[in-house]
Design a protein around this motif. Structure first.
Motif, PDB file in Angstrom:
ATOM      1  N   ALA A 200      28.698 113.901  74.589  1.00 18.78           N
ATOM      2  CA  ALA A 200      27.289 113.801  74.222  1.00 18.78           C
ATOM      3  C   ALA A 200      26.645 115.181  74.266  1.00 18.78           C
ATOM      4  O   ALA A 200      25.857 115.546  73.391  1.00 18.78           O
ATOM      5  CB  ALA A 200      26.565 112.837  75.165  1.00 18.78           C
ATOM      6  N   GLY A 201      27.005 115.980  75.281  1.00 20.97           N
ATOM      7  CA  GLY A 201      26.468 117.328  75.394  1.00 20.97           C
ATOM      8  C   GLY A 201      26.898 118.198  74.217  1.00 20.97           C
ATOM      9  O   GLY A 201      26.098 118.920  73.636  1.00 20.97           O
ATOM     10  N   GLN A 203      27.731 117.228  71.232  1.00 18.45           N
ATOM     11  CA  GLN A 203      27.092 116.822  69.986  1.00 18.45           C
ATOM     12  C   GLN A 203      25.640 117.273  69.926  1.00 18.45           C
ATOM     13  O   GLN A 203      25.044 117.305  68.858  1.00 18.45           O
ATOM     14  CB  GLN A 203      27.229 115.308  69.803  1.00 18.45           C
ATOM     15  N   GLY A 204      25.085 117.639  71.087  1.00 19.49           N
ATOM     16  CA  GLY A 204      23.705 118.096  71.116  1.00 19.49           C
ATOM     17  C   GLY A 204      23.542 119.582  70.798  1.00 19.49           C
ATOM     18  O   GLY A 204      22.432 120.080  70.689  1.00 19.49           O
ATOM     19  N   THR A 235      24.670 119.915  81.308  1.00 21.81           N
ATOM     20  CA  THR A 235      25.588 118.781  81.447  1.00 21.81           C
ATOM     21  C   THR A 235      26.520 119.003  82.631  1.00 21.81           C
ATOM     22  O   THR A 235      26.751 118.105  83.443  1.00 21.81           O
ATOM     23  CB  THR A 235      26.420 118.612  80.165  1.00 21.81           C
TER      24      THR A 235
ATOM     25  N   GLU B 267      27.696 104.984  74.450  1.00 16.50           N
ATOM     26  CA  GLU B 267      26.505 105.724  74.052  1.00 16.50           C
ATOM     27  C   GLU B 267      25.406 105.630  75.099  1.00 16.50           C
ATOM     28  O   GLU B 267      24.686 106.585  75.349  1.00 16.50           O
ATOM     29  CB  GLU B 267      26.000 105.222  72.705  1.00 16.50           C
ATOM     30  N   SER B 271      23.694 108.707  76.801  1.00 19.52           N
ATOM     31  CA  SER B 271      22.290 109.055  76.588  1.00 19.52           C
ATOM     32  C   SER B 271      21.491 108.965  77.874  1.00 19.52           C
ATOM     33  O   SER B 271      20.618 109.778  78.124  1.00 19.52           O
ATOM     34  CB  SER B 271      21.674 108.150  75.533  1.00 19.52           C
TER      35      SER B 271
END
Lengths: 314, 276
Positions: A200-201, A203-204, A235, B267, B271
């Motif tokens: 997630a990090g 992709q940010g 992160t 997800e 998030s």
């Protein structure tokens, strides 16, 4: 005359509006507290009051089966005893060693996340696979690894003998290797979670930074160290802080896997606390341990908060 | 372009090899649960059982001396109740903390958040005493309350409520709706994905919890599945095939839920950055 009436009307309209706003504010206040009331009640009765009680009990010598009559204030003696308790020291030492699981797992997770993010087919499939240990119960995982690590006939030692290692370690049965075995299992269970957070990090991070670096001719390795790592530092900080705090709370795994054995080699503070409270029935002593554990967690968190200013970029 | 996909293939293969280490223990577990006891520990490992003993093993688990069905039902009951209660409580608190303006809101939120630092083991003794006084000891309801008080749900859902625009709520209020109507009619539908994520996570955590049932349950008739498999494992001593069949039975429902809702879980975890 007309002027003053209009003023008066204006005035009245204003106060009316103010009153309505104040009234609404009052309703909001009541509603706000009603919304959070169930949560607040549960947290108060199940966490806040118990931690205060825990603090009080930690100054007593007491066995909770005996009822309130048996309660005996002894000041700081429990804390003093902790300073001289070999078993507690060993548990504390094991906890400190177990912190090593966090950076190891994070390093693997970062490499895997970078690979998955860069250039892999079946992304979702791999995510699910790596995440599986995270959703499985520690009881089932502990039972499984107890068999896998079986010293004589387990598949792990079978494999090690197969590749020519004559005397593979006895793993969970050997005081020298038991903690390492536990730590291997902990890396295995935590890696998927860390990887998903790192993904997630990753992709940010805005793509144009990499494009600019490409134009400037920076190699992928250089890009990783000068762009990816610094951009991921929040992160990393989050994972480090939750990971270290989490490593102090591992109970289920130890309980089912080894019960702190052999010879206390995998005993950790929470397990030692459990034994003191529910096996030896030393409520006061166990509570003192709980308070020390809380202070320890607060201390570790504080150090990381202070340290983050040096290396975390927001 | 050709070379790019070649390097992607190599990385995929690499990930596959590492992935095998993650899934192998599970496959071994499944395969062991299908074998007769004598073949479990043979080396080299027979991934596909030579003799299929699946029906015998699983009948032994499900209708042997240890009442697995009862443990299953207990776990389902506790988990469903805890998940439902926790969702309601957390969603309400999250809405209150993000969309209702009142005095003391920030202080209350910090107080609730600060309790997350407290390790559950540090408060076991007072909780145990309080549960005995309140008559919650050795009851499913006590376990449900413990699981429902999760701060993480409030935190995760609050993040999502914060992203709901205030104008939507303001215009609803001008139209005469009060906060409760807005919460149920507008707020909850807007944060549905977050609710799904938290629901699955809460389900997994409660289902897998071993510590709370161990401390707060005494009667065997109330045991949850995690206590049950532990007892089953102790009962069957060195019968690894049965132990693995028990472990598979415990993991399977979660695995199904996870595979169905994997997008929400992964997800949502990413998030909200939550951890059990």
């Amino acid at each position: 005359m007309e002027q003053t009436t209009r003023n008066g009307l204006n005035q009245r309209a204003k106060t009316g509006k103010a009153l309505r706003i104040r009234k609404q504010g009052f309703y909001d206040m009541i509603n706000g507290y009603l919304f959070i009331l169930p949560m607040l009640l549960l947290t108060m009765t199940l966490v806040v009051i118990p931690i205060i009680l825990s603090g009080l009990i930690s100054f007593t010598e007491w066995n909770f089966i005996a009822g309130l009559e048996g309660l005996n204030f002894i000041g700081f003696e429990n804390y003093n005893n902790l300073l001289h308790d070999e078993g507690f020291h060993r548990a504390l030492r094991n906890n400190v060693i177990m912190i090593a699981v966090v950076p190891v797992s994070m390093l693997f997770a970062l490499v895997l996340a970078a690979l998955i993010n860069q250039a892999t087919y079946f992304k979702d499939f791999f995510k699910v696979i790596y995440f599986m240990p995270f959703i499985s119960s520690f009881v089932a995982i502990a039972l499984l690894w107890r068999v896998l690590f079986h010293p004589n006939s387990g598949p792990i030692n079978g494999f090690l003998r197969g590749i020519g290692i004559e005397n593979p370690p006895l793993w969970l049965a050997d005081p020298q290797f038991a903690l390492i075995a536990v730590m291997i299992i902990m890396v295995w269970t935590s890696l998927g979670f860390n990887m998903v957070i790192y993904l997630a990090g990753l992709q940010g991070i805005p793509k144009d930074i990499y494009e600019a670096a490409d134009v400037d001719g920076a190699s992928p390795m250089r890009q990783f160290f000068t762009i990816t790592l610094p951009m991921l530092s929040p992160t990393t900080f989050f994972l480090l802080i939750t990971g270290v705090v989490g490593s102090f709370k591992v109970f289920d795994l130890i309980m089912v896997l080894t019960s702190g054995g052999p010879a206390g080699s995998t005993s950790v503070i929470v397990y030692y606390l459990y034994e003191a409270a529910f096996v030896n029935l030393q409520s006061g002593y166990a509570s003192a341990m709980g308070i020390v554990l809380l202070l320890l967690i607060l201390f570790v968190t504080l150090i990381q908060w202070v340290g983050q200013k040096k290396w975390v970029n927001y | 372009m050709q070379s790019v996909s070649a390097s992607r293939l190599i990385v995929t293969a690499l990930m596959g090899i590492v992935g095998i280490f993650f899934i192998l223990p599970f496959i071994w577990m499944l395969s062991a649960s299908f074998k007769p006891e004598l073949e479990v520990m043979t080396y080299p490992i027979q991934w596909i059982p030579k003799t299929w003993y699946m029906i015998e093993n699983y009948t032994q688990v499900w209708s042997g001396a240890v009442p697995f069905t009862l443990y299953y039902l207990n776990s389902i009951k506790v988990t469903l109740m805890a998940t439902a209660l926790s969702l309601i409580i957390s969603a309400m608190a999250a809405y209150g903390f993000s969309k209702v303006i009142f005095k003391g809101r920030e202080a209350m939120f910090i107080l609730v958040l600060a309790t997350y630092m407290i390790p559950s083991q540090a408060i076991l003794v007072p909780q145990f005493m309080m549960f005995r006084w309140l008559g919650l000891f050795d009851s499913h309801f006590g376990l449900v309350l413990l699981a429902a008080s999760g701060v993480l749900g409030t935190f995760l859902l609050r993040q999502f409520f914060m992203s709901v625009h205030n104008e939507i709520i303001e215009s609803a209020r001008i139209d005469g709706a009060n906060h409760w109507i807005i919460f149920f009619r507008i707020g909850l539908p807007l944060v549905k994905p977050a609710l799904a994520t938290y629901m699955i996570l809460r389900f997994i955590w409660t289902w897998n919890d071993y510590q709370n049932p161990l401390i707060f349950l005494r009667s065997e008739a109330l045991f949850t599945l995690q206590l049950g498999i532990r007892k089953f494992a102790d009962f069957n001593g060195e019968f690894y095939s049965l132990m693995m069949a028990g472990a598979v039975s415990a993991i399977l429902p979660l695995l199904i839920i996870f595979i169905v809702g994997q997008k929400q879980v992964i997800e949502g975890v990413a998030s909200g950055s939550v951890k059990g």
